[in-house]
Design an enzyme around this catalytic site. Structure first.
Site, PDB file in Angstrom:
ATOM      1  N   ASP A  50      37.915  41.925  41.030  1.00  0.00           N
ATOM      2  CA  ASP A  50      36.803  42.557  40.313  1.00  0.00           C
ATOM      3  C   ASP A  50      37.095  42.807  38.837  1.00  0.00           C
ATOM      4  OD1 ASP A  50      35.380  42.543  42.642  1.00  0.00           O
ATOM      5  OD2 ASP A  50      35.678  44.654  43.115  1.00  0.00           O
ATOM      6  N   HIS A  51      38.005  42.017  38.258  1.00  0.00           N
ATOM      7  CA  HIS A  51      38.267  42.141  36.821  1.00  0.00           C
ATOM      8  C   HIS A  51      37.750  40.869  36.156  1.00  0.00           C
ATOM      9  CE1 HIS A  51      41.767  44.765  38.371  1.00  0.00           C
ATOM     10  NE2 HIS A  51      40.693  45.495  38.193  1.00  0.00           N
ATOM     11  N   ILE A  52      36.501  40.916  35.725  1.00  0.00           N
ATOM     12  CA  ILE A  52      35.823  39.702  35.259  1.00  0.00           C
ATOM     13  C   ILE A  52      36.105  39.509  33.778  1.00  0.00           C
ATOM     14  CG2 ILE A  52      33.633  38.502  35.173  1.00  0.00           C
ATOM     15  CD1 ILE A  52      32.627  40.730  37.178  1.00  0.00           C
ATOM     16  N   GLN A  95      42.159  38.331  38.406  1.00  0.00           N
ATOM     17  CA  GLN A  95      43.468  38.187  39.021  1.00  0.00           C
ATOM     18  C   GLN A  95      43.324  37.781  40.485  1.00  0.00           C
ATOM     19  OE1 GLN A  95      42.890  41.410  37.550  1.00  0.00           O
ATOM     20  NE2 GLN A  95      43.875  40.983  35.590  1.00  0.00           N
TER      21      GLN A  95
END
Lengths: 548, 476, 123
Positions: free
Chosen positions: A481-483, A328
């Site tokens: 940090d949302h891979i 995001q």
């Protein structure tokens, strides 16, 4: 019983996904060996590492208490030069893919916020409903029981009032295992201000023990340090699962850097190979392999493993491995307020605005989640007041004012899976000689349009409703940090890497569960969905090994 | 519970009860049942006879011991598996004499030496409660099968002859009614002496040293006599009542281990007048002073910290490192809740580590056990919780024996009984369930095969080792 | 004199020796500051600080204050930390805000109440 070189199931990665699969497999009577690239470090060490950091490092450098081993490098950001060392980033929004994950036993949940939103049914049907992105190969009803199981597996607290639950239009099969965590003053004021302009700030479901212990872990006492480390393990992180896995007979090898997946007859995976810290290579065999070393390391490993049968890399006949990289894109505003807001009471994140993620507008631009950072702002207030050269009472008064009357408001945009956003192998290599990951990233017009027409104006509106006297927007999109996306899921082998159970289309005994499999990113935190996919994969894995 | 043949008798008794059930009698019976239920709570029957997550009083709580596992029995109204077919006399014999309906002796894991104090009236109430009001659970608890010679239940007869005082409680006319009520509860139902009175060589309670402190598996049940230094003579009656009701007394003590369970399952449910009576009696228990106690365990230590010297010195590391110092372990594992200077949280939820019986006692057993096994007690719907640090394989932050020794000694030096030092062996002993009895060694040597009376005393050791093995599972 | 709060002597020693390594004239500057304070009969920092001339003397004064508040004498990423728990930066808000990693209360014991800005805690 697993040995150091063989087991029924070998799992690469000891993060939340790997640990959930491991526990389920052990419960089903399978032997499990887990391979972790990084070291295994006691929680109390990491807590003391955090406290021993200089103040400017404590707040936004979440990897700083986790110094990497030479053989398992990860992003470090203490100085600008350092952040270029491991991840090789390019493209118009390279900065928005500066992903901070930890190559330590326990993985990136060491420093996650613990927020556990579910997807909405619409989030899983972007193509059919809005003509963008991809649809999931199954509906929300299929995922729901796994969401519930994941909430019970990791211990999620949340409101019992359906009006405060998300998604608003899908039934839950069970209540949250624990009630909600109370709001501090800042979140209370934010909720009231947001409501006045039609933004609904919901108490976030969070993998944090609320009021009571859960699975032997203590209840949260508001240490306000969820990242970079929960000092008491009131927040679930996968490190807390490691002793449980060992108690069930699982084996965990730390400092084992898997660098190759070996295929054989019928293109089944036969082994994985890892380096130990002495650069000695070891071969590990299993009936079935799970690669769960996050959305960057998993596609990197698959690409590293190309062989005669798999010239594009393992699991990559579709050429989709490493493509569709998502996160995001985040913007934030530093605001100063006329009245005190008071963050720093309770967890660092405890609520979010989600009704802004949904709507017909998604055919043109991204939905977005808004929230306020709830970390204690006293270090920021102090640094700013000291900079003004104040002394004595004036200094203390200004510290108090700047700590109480400032806030960081954040907006996170929904990404689309785009093939151009691609992870490839860099020609640069790490200490072991393994290629570093290279990622091209463009947040796309879908996100840029959203920021311009929708989210930034909304953010300004929210700030002024809070009584902002100044509003400073971050100059560019940042990482959340949302891979996600690099091993994308779909029913067609030609266009997707894994099937609905996160099994590789190309290899019947290889599973790639986690964020990489998610066909849509959406605006909310990805971990609970990753955990649900892990449990769904675990069901398929045990069924496959138990019943053939 | 393998005997059979009394089915008809049991049926007749049930039938007679049914015939007599006119309305006024029903009201009487209800009152008796209520009293029986209350007494069962006061006697904490459920602590052993209810297995975690299972039906009340259906037994089956495993009591793991080095000599084998003892299982508590089903005491529900089930005819086949419980006490449903017991006559009142048989019930009384089991409760007060430790003899089962089939004539076999119970292991003294059942505190019948205390329950012997029960009056006929109260035995009747308990009998009516268990046989009429407790829901019958028709399955048997696993059978206890200890190896020879522990399996010879008959041998308990000898022990009972020596140590079982079978007289019911006799009030002391020179004391107040409140004191007598307290004495009845403390000596009988609450069976305080089972844990707090030291044992002799044959594992009998040493009445001359009543309530002066004894080991309970990995925990230590401290001196609760009226001695101001060694005991709880410094506590007011209200202090004692508050402690029994909540398990927590700020600046003094917290209940953990079996005492935590006693507070949770028993004391907090007692009436105010019974708690006050209990306190009145306990406060009158003759003082027993341990000459080695120079100061009360409630006043040791002070607020302090070494962080001013240590902060930052250790830097940031990616290794666990060998043999960390106690100060470091304390900073990393304890202060997040107990505060930097050990003073606890402002609201008192996290107790102060100084002025605390767990750290102030010369016997550091409870400090070690608290670190290993944590605290988990629920009173008035509120949980008091501290995680364990390695007592269970699933603890999130496991520390090894050496680390717990270093940590414990740091805590003792700064916040507690400064002259006391913990050894690694002591931690290992508490981790393995507490000190073993010399009798146990005899038994293992085979000498005791003939000395059966002696050996059966071991059952006490077993019982007293139980909590730690079985409860952590119950906590989850 | 520069900081109107209770200070820990041990931390003072560590800060002092670290600062004198960075700034060899530290003791001269401190003497200079004390001289000004004495001349003004100062009891609190406000009594003499306006008379400290801009330049090295003032810089040193502000650096000392900063060290006590932030717990470091340098902002380098690997700077040695002398105070975290005792860093003064957490004190002006300690009635409301958490010192990160330390319990604010027992479980779920916090609320949305906050005292007014004017209620400065004593420290």
């Amino acid at each position: 019983m697993a040995s150091d070189s063989s087991a029924d199931v070998v799992i690469v990665g000891t993060g939340v996904v790997g640990c959930l699969v491991a526990e389920r497999a052990l419960d089903a009577g399978l032997s499990v060996l887990m391979l972790e690239a990084g070291p295994r470090v006691d929680r109390w060490r990491i807590v003391e590492n955090y406290r021993n950091l200089p103040p400017s490092m404590r707040l936004f450098h979440w990897d700083a208490p986790y110094p990497p081993k030479p053989w398992a490098p990860h992003l470090e950001t203490r100085v600008a030069k350092e952040s270029e060392q491991y991840l090789q980033l390019e493209g118009p929004n390279a900065r928005a893919y500066l992903q901070g994950y930890v190559r330590y036993a326990g993985g990136a949940t060491w420093h996650w916020a613990g927020i556990c939103w579910r997807l909405t049914p619409e989030d899983m049907r972007l193509k059919s409903l809005y003509g963008v992105g991809r649809d999931w190969p199954f509906g929300h009803d299929v995922l729901e029981p796994y969401y519930t199981a994941a909430e019970y597996a990791i211990g999620v607290c949340g409101p019992s009032d359906p009006a405060l639950q998300w998604p608003p239009n899908a039934e839950r099969s069970k209540p949250y295992p624990m009630g909600p965590i109370p709001f501090g003053p800042g979140e209370t004021r934010l909720t009231e201000a947001a409501a006045r302009i039609g933004m609904m700030n919901l108490p976030a479901p969070q993998a944090r023990n609320s009021g009571v212990s859960y699975h032997g872990r203590p209840p949260c006492c508001g240490n306000n340090n969820c990242f970079p480390v929960c000092p008491i393990a009131a927040k679930y992180d996968a490190a807390t699962a490691l002793p449980k896995i060992e108690a069930k007979g699982g084996k965990i090898l730390a400092n084992a850097v898997v660098y190759r997946v070996e295929t054989g007859e019928k293109n089944a995976v036969e082994a994985v190979h890892y380096f130990d810290p002495n650069k000695v290579s070891h071969r590990v065999t299993a009936k079935l392999f799970v690669i769960a070393c996050n959305g960057i390391e998993t596609p990197k490993l698959l690409l590293l493993s190309k062989d005669d049968r798999n010239s594009n890399g393992v699991a990559n006949s579709s050429d989709q491995v490493g493509r569709n990289m998502m996160d995001q894109p985040k913007l934030f505003a530093e605001v100063e307020l006329a009245e005190p807001l008071w963050t720093g009471v309770g967890p660092v994140q405890s609520s979010s605005i989600l009704n802004t993620t949904q709507g017909e507008f998604r055919n043109r631009y991204a939905g977005a989640m808004f929230r306020m950072e709830n970390f204690a702002r006293s270090p920021l207030g102090s640094a700013a007041a000291l900079k003004k050269g104040l002394v004595g009472k004036a200094l203390d008064t200004e510290i108090r004012r700047l700590s109480a009357c400032t806030a960081r408001l954040t907006v996170e945009h929904e990404p689309l899976p785009l093939p151009i956003n691609r992870l490839t192998l860099s020609s640069k290599t790490d200490w072991l000689g393994i290629n570093k990951p290279n990622i091209y990233y463009d947040v796309s017009d879908y996100v840029r349009r959203s920021a311009k027409e929708y989210t930034v104006p909304r953010l300004q509106q929210l700030a002024s409703e809070l009584g902002a006297t100044s509003f400073q927007l971050s100059p560019e999109f940042l990482n959340s940090d949302h891979i996600m996306g690099g091993c994308i899921m779909g029913s067609e082998a030609a266009t997707a890497v894994v099937d609905a159970d996160c099994r590789a289309h190309d290899h019947q005994n290889l599973f790639l569960p986690g964020g990489g499999a998610m066909p849509s990113g959406t605006a909310s935190n990805s971990t609970l969905t990753m955990a649900a996919l892990a449990l769904k994969a675990a069901d398929a894995i045990t069924a496959q090994l138990k019943h053939g | 519970m393998g005997s059979s043949g009394h089915r008809l008798g049991a049926l007749l008794i049930g039938f007679a009860g049914f015939l007599a059930a006119d309305t006024s009698h029903a009201a009487d019976t209800a009152a008796v049942i209520d009293r029986g239920a209350y007494l069962a709570t006061a006697a904490d029957c459920g602590a052993c006879h209810t297995a975690p997550g299972r039906e009340p009083f259906a037994g089956g709580l495993p009591i793991s011991t080095p000599l084998g596992t003892i299982y508590s029995t089903n005491i529900t109204a089930s005819g086949e598996f419980g006490v449903g077919r017991y006559t009142e006399e048989q019930f009384s014999r089991a409760l007060r004499r430790g003899v089962r309906r089939d004539g076999a002796n119970l292991y003294p894991a059942m505190p019948y030496t205390s329950y012997a104090k029960f009056t006929e009236d109260d035995v009747h109430a308990l009998f009516v409660y268990f046989t009429q009001a407790v829901k019958a659970v028709d399955h048997s608890a696993p059978k206890t099968e200890l190896p020879f010679p522990m399996n010879i239940r008959l041998s308990m007869i000898g022990w009972n002859l020596l140590f079982l005082n079978s007289a019911a409680f006799v009030p002391d006319p020179n004391q107040s009614a409140e004191w007598n009520r307290g004495a009845y509860l403390v000596q009988g139902a609450a069976h305080c002496s089972t844990c707090h009175t030291p044992r002799g060589f044959l594992m009998q309670e040493q009445t001359s040293r009543a309530l002066s402190g004894a080991s309970v598996g990995p925990w230590y049940a401290p001196n609760i006599t009226s001695d101001p230094t060694s005991g709880i003579g410094s506590w007011t009656k209200d202090d004692l009542v508050a402690y029994l009701r909540t398990g927590h007394l700020s600046g003094m003590a917290q209940a953990a281990g079996s005492m935590g369970e006693a507070v949770e399952h028993s004391f907090q449910h007692l009436t105010a007048s019974d708690l006050e009576a209990t306190a009145v009696y306990i406060k009158s228990v003759p003082a027993i002073h341990d000459p080695s106690d120079e100061a009360s365990r409630f006043t040791a230590g002070r607020q302090s910290s070494e962080l001013a010297t240590l902060r930052g010195r250790d830097g940031v590391k990616s290794d666990n490192g060998a043999d960390p110092a106690g100060a470091l372990l304390f900073a990393g594992n304890c202060v997040s809740c107990h505060s930097a200077e050990g003073q606890g949280s402002k609201d008192g939820y996290y107790p102060s580590l100084f002025h605390n019986s767990a750290t102030g006692a010369k016997n550091a057993t409870n400090l070690i056990a608290a670190i290993l096994y944590g605290v988990n007690r629920v009173t008035m719907g509120k949980q008091a919780f501290m995680p364990g640090f390695g007592g269970q394989p699933t603890d999130a932050n496991p520390l090894n024996d050496r680390e717990i020794m270093a940590l414990g000694n740091y805590v003792l030096t700064h916040y507690g009984a400064g002259g006391t030092a913990i050894t690694e062996q002591q931690v290992a002993e508490v981790r393995s369930g507490g000190p073993s009895s010399p009798l146990l060694m005899l038994a293992r040597g085979g000498i005791a095969a003939a000395a059966v009376v002696l050996l059966l005393g071991i059952a006490f050791v077993l019982f007293r080792r139980r909590k730690i093995v079985s409860r952590p599972a119950a906590a989850s | 004199m520069l900081i109107p709060h209770r200070l820990n002597a041990e931390i003072g020693k560590r800060i002092g020796s670290a600062m004198s390594q960075l700034n060899p004239s530290l003791s001269d500057h401190v003497a200079g500051l004390l001289a000004i304070a004495k001349q003004k009969n100062a009891k609190i920092v406000e009594d003499f600080f306006p008379d400290v001339p801009d330049g090295p003397l003032k810089q040193t004064a502000l650096a000392i204050i900063s060290a006590w508040y932030l717990g470091v004498v340098s902002d380098a990423p690997d700077a040695e930390v002398f105070a975290f728990e005792y860093a003064l930066m957490y004190q002006p808000t300690r009635d409301v805000m958490t010192i990160p990693s330390y319990a604010i209360s027992g479980p779920n014991g916090w609320s949305s109440n906050a005292p007014p800005l004017s209620d400065m805690p004593e420290f």
